[in-house]
Motif scaffolding. Structure first.
Motif, mmCIF file in Angstrom:
data_model
loop_
_atom_site.group_PDB
_atom_site.id
_atom_site.type_symbol
_atom_site.label_atom_id
_atom_site.label_comp_id
_atom_site.label_asym_id
_atom_site.label_seq_id
_atom_site.Cartn_x
_atom_site.Cartn_y
_atom_site.Cartn_z
ATOM 1 N N LYS A 67 59.192 26.657 4.503
ATOM 2 C CA LYS A 67 58.700 27.735 3.642
ATOM 3 C C LYS A 67 59.110 29.118 4.134
ATOM 4 O O LYS A 67 59.183 30.058 3.337
ATOM 5 C CB LYS A 67 57.182 27.654 3.506
ATOM 6 N N GLU A 68 59.383 29.270 5.447
ATOM 7 C CA GLU A 68 59.768 30.584 5.982
ATOM 8 C C GLU A 68 61.112 31.056 5.445
ATOM 9 O O GLU A 68 61.450 32.233 5.563
ATOM 10 C CB GLU A 68 59.820 30.540 7.509
ATOM 11 N N ARG A 69 61.890 30.158 4.850
ATOM 12 C CA ARG A 69 63.220 30.507 4.355
ATOM 13 C C ARG A 69 63.305 30.473 2.827
ATOM 14 O O ARG A 69 64.382 30.577 2.261
ATOM 15 C CB ARG A 69 64.260 29.550 4.935
ATOM 16 N N ARG A 70 62.178 30.351 2.160
ATOM 17 C CA ARG A 70 62.196 30.116 0.714
ATOM 18 C C ARG A 70 62.905 31.215 -0.069
ATOM 19 O O ARG A 70 63.716 30.942 -0.946
ATOM 20 C CB ARG A 70 60.765 29.963 0.197
ATOM 21 N N ALA A 71 62.559 32.467 0.213
ATOM 22 C CA ALA A 71 63.145 33.546 -0.580
ATOM 23 C C ALA A 71 64.655 33.609 -0.392
ATOM 24 O O ALA A 71 65.397 33.846 -1.347
ATOM 25 C CB ALA A 71 62.501 34.888 -0.221
ATOM 26 N N ARG A 72 65.115 33.409 0.842
ATOM 27 C CA ARG A 72 66.557 33.448 1.083
ATOM 28 C C ARG A 72 67.270 32.283 0.410
ATOM 29 O O ARG A 72 68.355 32.444 -0.172
ATOM 30 C CB ARG A 72 66.823 33.456 2.590
ATOM 31 N N PHE A 116 69.001 47.071 -8.498
ATOM 32 C CA PHE A 116 67.565 47.051 -8.251
ATOM 33 C C PHE A 116 66.822 46.056 -9.143
ATOM 34 O O PHE A 116 65.715 45.634 -8.804
ATOM 35 C CB PHE A 116 66.987 48.458 -8.390
ATOM 36 N N LEU A 117 67.417 45.650 -10.229
ATOM 37 C CA LEU A 117 66.818 44.583 -11.020
ATOM 38 C C LEU A 117 67.048 43.219 -10.360
ATOM 39 O O LEU A 117 66.138 42.389 -10.289
ATOM 40 C CB LEU A 117 67.392 44.596 -12.438
ATOM 41 N N PHE A 118 68.244 42.985 -9.873
ATOM 42 C CA PHE A 118 68.527 41.716 -9.209
ATOM 43 C C PHE A 118 67.787 41.588 -7.868
ATOM 44 O O PHE A 118 67.642 40.482 -7.351
ATOM 45 C CB PHE A 118 70.032 41.558 -8.979
ATOM 46 N N LEU A 119 67.313 42.693 -7.311
ATOM 47 C CA LEU A 119 66.593 42.672 -6.047
ATOM 48 C C LEU A 119 65.393 41.737 -6.091
ATOM 49 O O LEU A 119 65.008 41.158 -5.074
ATOM 50 C CB LEU A 119 66.133 44.096 -5.719
ATOM 51 N N ASN A 120 64.784 41.576 -7.258
ATOM 52 C CA ASN A 120 63.528 40.824 -7.356
ATOM 53 C C ASN A 120 63.708 39.332 -7.591
ATOM 54 O O ASN A 120 62.731 38.588 -7.584
ATOM 55 C CB ASN A 120 62.688 41.402 -8.496
ATOM 56 N N THR A 121 64.920 38.856 -7.814
ATOM 57 C CA THR A 121 65.135 37.474 -8.251
ATOM 58 C C THR A 121 64.531 36.460 -7.291
ATOM 59 O O THR A 121 63.731 35.600 -7.685
ATOM 60 C CB THR A 121 66.636 37.193 -8.421
ATOM 61 N N GLY A 122 64.914 36.528 -6.019
ATOM 62 C CA GLY A 122 64.372 35.599 -5.038
ATOM 63 C C GLY A 122 62.885 35.791 -4.810
ATOM 64 O O GLY A 122 62.109 34.818 -4.832
ATOM 65 N N GLY A 166 62.420 40.286 1.191
ATOM 66 C CA GLY A 166 61.184 39.591 0.853
ATOM 67 C C GLY A 166 60.665 38.745 1.993
ATOM 68 O O GLY A 166 59.476 38.794 2.342
ATOM 69 N N ASP A 167 61.539 37.931 2.611
ATOM 70 C CA ASP A 167 61.112 37.111 3.747
ATOM 71 C C ASP A 167 60.711 37.980 4.931
ATOM 72 O O ASP A 167 59.781 37.642 5.679
ATOM 73 C CB ASP A 167 62.235 36.150 4.153
#
Length: 418
Positions: free
Chosen positions: A140-145, A331-337, A283-284
Motif C-alpha cells: 500500500k505504501e506504493r499505491r499512488a506511484r 496541474f489537472l493530471f497531477l491528481n490522477t494517481g 501524494g505518497d
C-alpha cells in the motif's frame, strides 16, 4: 540452543509474484483503451463534414460511449468482486477492440453510434477491475506511484489517439483511423486472461461469491462519496476539453486537423507524463505525514489549473493559448494517481471492484457523459469559446470537493483497515 516453546514469528503478508509483468501488461492494455477512446475526437471535423452533422449530434457520439460505459460499470463491478478479474478484463478488451474496428466499416450515423456504445461496454469491464487488480500486486505504501504509472495511459494513450487519428484521418479518412487502432487489442486479450489472480490486498483469500457486501455499504463512506464528486467535476471538464479542444484549435486558430491534433497530442503527452508521475510521487510523500496527503496534492492542482484553463480558452493568440493549456493540463493530471488511490485507501478489499464501478458510474454520469453534448448545445447557441468556459468552473468545483474530502478521510481509512 533454540527455544522450542517460543512462538514462531508471523511473516508479513506476501504479495503475489509478477507485479512488474502485471503492471507492464495492464499499462499496455490501458494505452489501447485510451487510444481507442480518444481517436473519435481526433476525427470529429472529418465525421461532421462527411455525415453533415450539427455540433449537438456530433457531441452525442461521444456521449453514447460514456452512457454505455457508466451504465455497464456497476454490473461488472459486482461481478469483479466475485469472479476472476483477469478473465473479465480480457473479455472487455476483446469486445471493445472489435467494436472500434467496426466503427471503421459503418457508413452512417446510427451505425457509428452503435459501435461507440459497444466500445463503452467493453471498456467498462476493464476499467472497473483493473485498478484494484493492479494494486493487489504491490504494497500500500506504493499505491499512488503504481497507479500513476498505470494511469500514464490517459495522457499517452490520448495523445497517441489524437496523433494517429489526425494523421491517418487526414490522409486516408476517418474510417481507416478506426480500423488501424481497433484490431491490435485482440493480441493482448489472451495474455491478460491468463494473468494470475493475486491475493486480494495480500489477505491470502480467493474471491468468495458470498463474502462481498452489496453496493449500499458505499453510501456510508463520506470520503468515497465526496471524492467521487470531485472526480465527477474534473471529468466534466476534462471530457469537454478532450472532445472539443481539437475542434477549437481548428475553428479559432485556423489549424488543420493533422496539425491541431499533433500539437494538442504533444502537449497532452508531455504534461500527462510529468503531471501524473509528479502527483503520484508527491501524494505518497505527503501521505506519510498526514492522511490527507493525496487530497492536498489534488486540491491545489485544481486550484492552479482553474485560471490556466480559463486563459487557454480566452487567449487571443495561439502562443498564449498553448502555453496556458500546457500549465492547465499539468496541474489537472497531477491528481490522477492521488484521487484513485483515495478510492483504494477508503474501501475494503472485498468491495473495491464495486467501489470503482460506482465511481465510474457517477463521474461519467455527472461528467463526460453529458459535457460533450452540453458544450455542443451551448456552442450552437453561444459559440464554442463561450461554451468551453464551463470547464474552468467545473475544475474549481473539483478543488472545493477535494478540500472538503480531507475532513473525513482519516475516519474512513480506519474503517477500511488502512
Amino acid at each position: 540452543m533454540p527455544r522450542h516453546d517460543a512462538p514462531a514469528p508471523v511473516p508479513p503478508p506476501r504479495r503475489s509474484r509478477g507485479g512488474r509483468y502485471a503492471l507492464a501488461l495492464l499499462l499496455a492494455v490501458n494505452l489501447l483503451n485510451y487510444i481507442d477512446r480518444q481517436i473519435l475526437y481526433a476525427v470529429f471535423p472529418l465525421i461532421k463534414a462527411d455525415l453533415a452533422l450539427s455540433d449537438t449530434a456530433l457531441g452525442l457520439i461521444g456521449s453514447a460511449f460514456m452512457i454505455c460505459y457508466m451504465v455497464s460499470a456497476p454490473f461488472f463491478g459486482w461481478w469483479g468482486d466475485r469472479w476472476s478479474r483477469p478473465r473479465l478484463a480480457a473479455a472487455g478488451v476483446a469486445v471493445w477492440s472489435v467494436a472500434t474496428a467496426a466503427a471503421g466499416v459503418v457508413s452512417g450515423y446510427r451505425g457509428l453510434l452503435a459501435a461507440r456504445a459497444a466500445v463503452g461496454i467493453g471498456e467498462a469491464s476493464f476499467g472497473t477491475v483493473s485498478p484494484g487488480l493492479l494494486t493487489d500486486f504491490f504494497p500500500k505504501e506504493r499505491r499512488a506511484r503504481i497507479l500513476s504509472l498505470f494511469f500514464l495511459a490517459i495522457p499517452v494513450g490520448s495523445a497517441l489517439g489524437y496523433l494517429i487519428g489526425g494523421l491517418i484521418g487526414h490522409r486516408l479518412g476517418w474510417h481507416a483511423a478506426f480500423l488501424v487502432v481497433g484490431l491490435p487489442g485482440l493480441a493482448l486479450a489472451l495474455p491478460l486472461g491468463l494473468l494470475q489472480e493475486p491475493h486480494r490486498d495480500g489477505s491470502g483469500s480467493p474471491p468468495d461469491a458470498t463474502a462481498p457486501p452489496g453496493y449500499r455499504t458505499l453510501l456510508d463512506n463520506r470520503t468515497f462519496l465526496i471524492n467521487t464528486l470531485a472526480m465527477a467535476a474534473m471529468t466534466f471538464a476534462l471530457g469537454g476539453l478532450a472532445q472539443w479542444i481539437p475542434t477549437f484549435l481548428f475553428r479559432m486558430h485556423g489549424l488543420d486537423v493533422a496539425r491541431g491534433n499533433t500539437i494538442f497530442g504533444a502537449i497532452t503527452v508531455v504534461t500527462g507524463i510529468c503531471g501524473t508521475l509528479t502527483g503520484g510521487w508527491l501524494g505518497d510523500l505527503l501521505q506519510r505525514r498526514t492522511p490527507r496527503g493525496h487530497l492536498v496534492v489534488s486540491a491545489w492542482g485544481f486550484v492552479i489549473g482553474t485560471p490556466a484553463a480559463a486563459w487557454a480558452i480566452l487567449a487571443p493568440s495561439l502562443g498564449h493559448c498553448l502555453t496556458a493549456m500546457f500549465v492547465a493540463e499539468f496541474f489537472l493530471f497531477l491528481n490522477t494517481g492521488p484521487l484513485n488511490t483515495v478510492i483504494v485507501n477508503v474501501t475494503r478489499p472485498a468491495i473495491r471492484s464495486m467501489a470503482f464501478a460506482v465511481n465510474i458510474f457517477f463521474i461519467h454520469a455527472l461528467g463526460d457523459a453529458i459535457s460533450p453534448a452540453v458544450i455542443g448545445w451551448l456552442s450552437d447557441r453561444l459559440g464554442l469559446r463561450t461554451a468551453l468556459l464551463a470547464t474552468p468552473l467545473a475544475i474549481l468545483a473539483a478543488a472545493l470537493f477535494s478540500f472538503l474530502c480531507g475532513g473525513t478521510i482519516a475516519r474512513d481509512m480506519a474503517r477500511a483497515g488502512e
